[in-house]
Design an enzyme around this catalytic site. Structure first.
Site, mmCIF file in Angstrom:
data_model
loop_
_atom_site.group_PDB
_atom_site.id
_atom_site.type_symbol
_atom_site.label_atom_id
_atom_site.label_comp_id
_atom_site.label_asym_id
_atom_site.label_seq_id
_atom_site.Cartn_x
_atom_site.Cartn_y
_atom_site.Cartn_z
ATOM 1 N N ASN A 209 0.862 -1.189 0.000
ATOM 2 C CA ASN A 209 0.000 0.000 0.000
ATOM 3 C C ASN A 209 0.896 1.236 0.000
ATOM 4 O OD1 ASN A 209 0.484 0.966 2.843
ATOM 5 N ND2 ASN A 209 -0.166 -1.143 3.240
ATOM 6 N N ASP A 278 -3.601 -6.916 5.620
ATOM 7 C CA ASP A 278 -4.437 -7.876 6.347
ATOM 8 C C ASP A 278 -4.316 -9.283 5.776
ATOM 9 O OD1 ASP A 278 -5.647 -6.198 8.317
ATOM 10 O OD2 ASP A 278 -6.724 -5.213 6.691
ATOM 11 N N PHE A 325 -4.034 3.164 15.084
ATOM 12 C CA PHE A 325 -4.486 4.095 14.047
ATOM 13 C C PHE A 325 -5.639 3.424 13.319
ATOM 14 C CE2 PHE A 325 -1.942 7.916 13.096
ATOM 15 C CZ PHE A 325 -1.034 7.846 14.139
ATOM 16 N N LYS A 339 -12.964 -0.148 16.471
ATOM 17 C CA LYS A 339 -11.616 -0.752 16.508
ATOM 18 C C LYS A 339 -10.990 -0.595 17.888
ATOM 19 C CE LYS A 339 -10.321 -0.663 11.702
ATOM 20 N NZ LYS A 339 -9.792 0.062 10.581
ATOM 21 N N LYS A 343 -9.976 -3.982 19.761
ATOM 22 C CA LYS A 343 -8.550 -4.289 19.930
ATOM 23 C C LYS A 343 -8.029 -3.928 21.326
ATOM 24 C CE LYS A 343 -7.697 -3.993 14.954
ATOM 25 N NZ LYS A 343 -6.704 -3.927 13.880
HETATM 26 O O1 PMT Z 1 2.898 6.191 6.345
HETATM 27 P P1 PMT Z 1 2.212 7.481 5.949
HETATM 28 O O2 PMT Z 1 2.289 7.758 4.472
HETATM 29 O O3 PMT Z 1 2.674 8.636 6.800
HETATM 30 O O4 PMT Z 1 0.652 7.309 6.242
HETATM 31 C C1 PMT Z 1 0.178 7.203 7.561
HETATM 32 C C2 PMT Z 1 -0.965 6.169 7.688
HETATM 33 C C3 PMT Z 1 -2.172 6.626 6.898
HETATM 34 C C4 PMT Z 1 -0.490 4.802 7.168
HETATM 35 C C5 PMT Z 1 -1.277 6.084 9.217
HETATM 36 O O5 PMT Z 1 -1.675 7.339 9.672
HETATM 37 C C6 PMT Z 1 -2.361 5.052 9.507
HETATM 38 O O6 PMT Z 1 -3.535 5.337 9.460
HETATM 39 N N1 PMT Z 1 -1.938 3.798 9.839
HETATM 40 C C7 PMT Z 1 -2.842 2.677 10.051
HETATM 41 C C8 PMT Z 1 -3.364 2.188 8.746
HETATM 42 C C9 PMT Z 1 -4.151 0.930 8.903
HETATM 43 O O7 PMT Z 1 -3.670 -0.110 8.566
HETATM 44 O O8 PMT Z 1 -5.309 1.068 9.489
HETATM 45 P P2 PMT Z 1 -6.315 -0.181 9.805
HETATM 46 O O9 PMT Z 1 -7.580 0.480 10.119
HETATM 47 O O10 PMT Z 1 -6.271 -1.168 8.696
HETATM 48 O O11 PMT Z 1 -5.677 -0.865 11.080
HETATM 49 C C10 PMT Z 1 -6.035 -0.480 12.395
HETATM 50 C C11 PMT Z 1 -4.867 -0.641 13.332
HETATM 51 O O12 PMT Z 1 -4.512 -2.028 13.435
HETATM 52 C C12 PMT Z 1 -3.602 0.077 12.897
HETATM 53 O O13 PMT Z 1 -2.996 0.621 14.042
HETATM 54 C C13 PMT Z 1 -2.755 -1.016 12.285
HETATM 55 O O14 PMT Z 1 -1.362 -0.759 12.448
HETATM 56 C C14 PMT Z 1 -3.178 -2.247 13.089
HETATM 57 N N2 PMT Z 1 -3.114 -3.518 12.337
HETATM 58 C C15 PMT Z 1 -3.870 -3.700 11.218
HETATM 59 C C16 PMT Z 1 -3.830 -4.924 10.572
HETATM 60 C C17 PMT Z 1 -3.002 -5.937 11.065
HETATM 61 N N3 PMT Z 1 -2.930 -7.113 10.461
HETATM 62 N N4 PMT Z 1 -2.272 -5.728 12.155
HETATM 63 C C18 PMT Z 1 -2.309 -4.542 12.811
HETATM 64 O O15 PMT Z 1 -1.632 -4.333 13.825
#
Ligand code: PMT
Length: 402
Positions: A209, A278, A325, A339, A343
């Site tokens: 991504n 994911d 995040f 979330k 989590k």
């Molecule tokens: O890197 P940049 O260009 O500065 O951009 C920043 C960002 C947009 C990537 C950052 O601000 C951000 O939003 N990061 C989280 C993106 C994300 O994967 O969001 P999510 O809603 O899919 O996941 C929720 C949370 O679970 C996140 O904290 C993620 O790190 C965590 N996660 C998700 C999937 C997974 N398999 N394991 C995880 O730990």
């Protein structure tokens, strides 16, 4: 900005690297520092004081006896108005004078009158730098608490190759900032994740991504500046890790999962800014080779779920403060709140996909476990990181008080 109004006196001495100090002044001013400049007479032979005056928007001092104001003894008054002295570039001559207490020009006189936090960036010919006299002088200064930056190794203006080059101005700025910041997170360990993960289909192709890593790197830098020990576990990015953090590069989600779990028990705070894939593809070829397309009109790629790293941390949570995040394309707040609960987080930072990914700025909403919500305007990622770390510091403080 935390540095707004901090007062730096920059001493510029007579070496060819004096011209690079101009860039340092520009960066300091951009970082909201108030910069005053003292040049040695020899430095003015390399760069005109007007250059520094224009960049710092303040009068450059050179001559001890030049009347600035009748009600000021300049070197003493300036010393009282200085939070940090930086001598960059520092020649062998000024280092010797500082070490031995010789005060025969404005800068060396100022150094004695000042007596506060001081950083020097030596830059000179390799033989001069390695000479026992210079090394002894540096040792005296270090013992006195002066922060001595190692010069870079490389080709010098005189044609020699070795240590003696002026460090990069952004690096010097970072060390300056480090000395000025309040260390309110001293004793705390932060684990920050950043960047994308790459999930390989074969030897060269992968699913990923557009995460640039900037948000996570800014958070790691801010926590480190404030005195925390910081581990930065990051997927592939083009960024240079911030100075002073323990950098742990990873590629895939499974690798990130492993490194994060290894570091989890020692962390007080975990901030997961990484955009973790994911799903990962079931490899197209067994032996890590490159997949051959010959004879195929269609290809079905099977995906399997990656571990949810943050959810696992939430399940195993002990003393740690967990910050996640959420990157959402719709129902930002509702999804983020869900979330946070699912989590087992203490705080979640929600950003819209269009605002957060791969830009210098971000617009976020900070949601705490207690239900409080804080909307921030579009800001630089560094400024967003400042606010998030402020919020984390407040939660740590409240935890301590309980
Ligand atoms: O890197 P940049 O260009 O500065 O951009 C920043 C960002 C947009 C990537 C950052 O601000 C951000 O939003 N990061 C989280 C993106 C994300 O994967 O969001 P999510 O809603 O899919 O996941 C929720 C949370 O679970 C996140 O904290 C993620 O790190 C965590 N996660 C998700 C999937 C997974 N398999 N394991 C995880 O730990």
């Amino acid at each position: 900005m935390k540095l707004e109004g901090d007062r730096v006196t920059l001493g510029v001495t007579g070496g060819i690297a004096a011209y690079k100090a101009a860039e340092l002044v520009r960066l300091m001013v951009k970082a909201d520092l108030r910069v005053r400049i003292i040049m040695t007479p020899n430095a003015t032979r390399f760069v005109a004081p007007l250059t520094f005056q224009t960049l710092s928007l303040s009068q450059v001092r050179v001559d001890t006896f030049e009347p600035v104001s009748p009600d000021r003894v300049e070197h003493v008054a300036l010393a009282q108005e200085t939070d940090l002295l930086v001598v960059a570039p520092a020649t062998a001559n000024i280092l010797a004078k500082m070490a031995r207490g010789i005060a025969d020009d404005l800068l060396s006189t100022f150094y004695l009158a000042y007596g506060g936090v001081t950083l020097v960036a030596p830059a000179m010919n390799t033989q001069m730098y390695l000479h026992p006299a210079t090394q002894e002088n540096l040792e005296i200064l270090r013992k006195r608490g002066v922060v001595v930056l190692d010069p870079q190794e490389g080709e010098l203006a005189c044609g020699d190759y070795g240590p003696g080059r002026f460090p990069d101005p952004p690096y010097i700025l970072e060390r300056v900032v480090d000395l000025l910041y309040e260390k309110d997170l001293h004793g705390k360990t932060f684990l920050v994740t950043a960047g994308p993960t790459r999930e390989y289909l074969d030897a060269v192709r992968f699913i990923s991504n557009p995460s640039s890593g900037r948000m996570g790197f800014a958070l790691a830098q801010e926590a480190r500046r404030r005195g925390a020990k910081v581990y930065l576990v990051s997927g592939p990015t083009h960024l240079t890790p911030p100075w002073g953090v323990e950098y742990v590069p990873v590629t895939s989600a499974q690798e990130m999962f492993q490194r994060v779990l290894d570091l989890y028990s020692g962390a007080d705070v975990v901030i997961k800014a990484a955009a973790v894939a994911d799903f990962r593809p079931v490899p197209l070829v067994e032996d890590g080779a490159k997949f051959k397309k010959e004879g195929r009109r269609r290809l079905v790629v099977e995906l399997e779920a990656n571990p949810d790293i943050l959810a696992t941390l939430g399940e195993e949570k002990g003393h740690q403060l967990l910050v996640g995040f959420a990157a959402e394309s719709r129902d930002l707040l509702e999804n983020a709140q869900a979330k946070l609960a699912r989590k087992n987080l203490d705080m979640i930072v929600a950003n819209e996909i269009t605002a957060g990914f791969a830009s210098d700025t971000n617009r976020v909403v900070i949601v705490r476990r207690d239900g409080s919500i804080r909307h921030l305007p579009l800001m630089s990622k560094e400024a967003v990181a400042e606010v998030i770390i402020d919020e984390v510091a407040a939660l740590l403080q409240a935890g301590k008080a309980r």
